[in-house]
Design a protein around this motif. Structure first.
Motif, short mmCIF file in Angstrom:
data_model
loop_
_atom_site.label_atom_id
_atom_site.label_comp_id
_atom_site.label_asym_id
_atom_site.label_seq_id
_atom_site.Cartn_x
_atom_site.Cartn_y
_atom_site.Cartn_z
N THR A 115 152.33 -53.52 -77.09
CA THR A 115 152.28 -54.72 -76.25
C THR A 115 151.32 -54.51 -75.07
N ASP A 138 156.84 -59.82 -82.37
CA ASP A 138 158.00 -58.93 -82.23
C ASP A 138 159.14 -59.82 -81.79
N ARG A 141 163.48 -58.37 -80.29
CA ARG A 141 164.12 -58.31 -78.97
C ARG A 141 163.54 -59.42 -78.09
N GLN A 147 157.90 -59.75 -72.40
CA GLN A 147 156.87 -58.78 -71.97
C GLN A 147 155.47 -59.31 -72.31
N ASP A 190 151.14 -59.20 -81.61
CA ASP A 190 152.01 -58.07 -81.25
C ASP A 190 153.15 -58.03 -82.27
MG MG Z 1 156.16 -54.12 -77.67
#
Ligand code: MG
Ligand code: GTP
Length: 304
Positions: A115, A138, A141, A147, A190
């Protein structure tokens, strides 16, 4: 600061270990004897150069001494440097095609810096005036999506995301169509580094690759394996595992600044079948460099 200075600064810990170690061994006598060559071998292994690459380097050094009769510090250092450069190969960089959609798929195990590197690349291409889009594939989570969104805000870049737990391939599908509609130059995807199990992760990455091929057949798609330099020889195993799920274009080695084990780049280049393209030399947005074999080797070894 020039490229060499940036590498030297980033690789300070490995440089301290390898460079000082070499000088200490060489200081014992004017010329290298077998004991000193064994100490050099141990030093390389301790810097995570890997057993295979170390043995190949040491064979060349011994061979050179045998052929030339020159076991001086300068001669050993020259062969060491030549061998490291020969393993690392020529400098290669991530390609960006003009007037085409470029897709960069970030893969790698959890915590390696996917990331962060996606964010750093985003900043790089924005600074070059390119239209960039980020995709948060991703979905494992919620924090991972957040993020990437922070990097999106920081770099003023749109992020395509779905809810936590949604299908990452669907995120990619949407991101590709958004990128085509917006005439995006670079789409950076990502992905997760950890799922319920390793097979899930590999299946998911294969599925994402298929979606990219199907939905953006004329795009230039490059898959970048992100490896954490501080994880040592595990890094080498990761490159083997991931290359089975995705056709890897190259490797990005992060955290080269993290400890004295930066020699792992040589180990990865020796065993992996794809070039090292990027070097992460710190946590900051600007701490990403194209991997430069000459600057890397010159940063590790003492000046002759
Ligand atoms: Mg990551
Ligand atoms: N020192 C240093 N830290 C780095 C570098 N690259 C990434 N990091 C740090 O490594 C940590 C993990 O980075 P992430 O980008 O979250 O890693 P990830 O691969 O996305 O991790 P997952 O999403 O859990 O799979 C963060 O604290 C980053 O700031 C680097 O080149 N040097």
């Amino acid at each position: 600061m020039g490229i060499l200075d940036i590498f030297r600064k980033g690789l300070e810990k490995t440089r301290g270990f390898v460079s000082d170690g070499f000088s200490k061994i060489a200081a014992k006598m004017g010329r290298f004897d077998e004991d000193m060559l064994e100490d050099l071998e141990t030093l390389l292994v301790q810097a995570d150069v890997g057993v295979g690459a170390t043995l190949s380097i040491m064979d060349a050094i011994r061979e050179n001494i045998k052929n030339t009769g020159d076991a001086s510090r300068e001669s050993v250092l020259r062969t060491l440097s030549e061998q490291m450069l020969s393993i690392l190969g020529e400098k290669k960089t991530l390609k960006i095609e003009e007037n085409n959609l470029n897709i960069i798929l970030m893969v790698g195990v959890n915590g390696t810096g996917k990331t962060t590197t996606a964010g750093k690349l985003c900043l790089r291409y924005k600074a070059q005036g390119k239209k960039v889009l980020l995709a948060a594939a991703d979905t494992f989570r919620a924090a991972a999506i957040e993020q990437l969104e922070i990097w999106g805000e920081r770099t003023k870049t749109a992020v395509i995301s779905h809810e936590e737990g949604s299908d990452p391939a669907a995120v990619c599908f949407d991101a590709i169509h958004a990128a085509i509609a917006r005439k995006t130059d670079v789409l950076i995807i990502d992905t997760a580094g950890r799922l319920h199990n390793k097979q899930n992760l590999m299946d998911e990455l294969s599925k994402i690759s298929r979606i990219i091929e199907r939905e953006a057949p004329s795009a230039l798609c490059q898959a970048l394996l992100i490896i954490d330099a501080t994880t040592g020889q595990n890094a080498v195993i990761q490159s083997e595992v991931f290359s089975k799920a995705v056709k890897l274009t190259g490797v990005g080695i992060t955290k080269l600044d993290g400890n004295a084990k930066g020699g792992v780049a040589i180990s990865v280049a020796y065993s992996a079948h794809c070039p090292i393209l990027l070097a992460g030399l710190g946590e900051g947005a600007e701490d990403l460099m194209d991997f430069d074999p000459e600057a890397f080797v010159a940063s590790l070894l003492p000046e002759s």
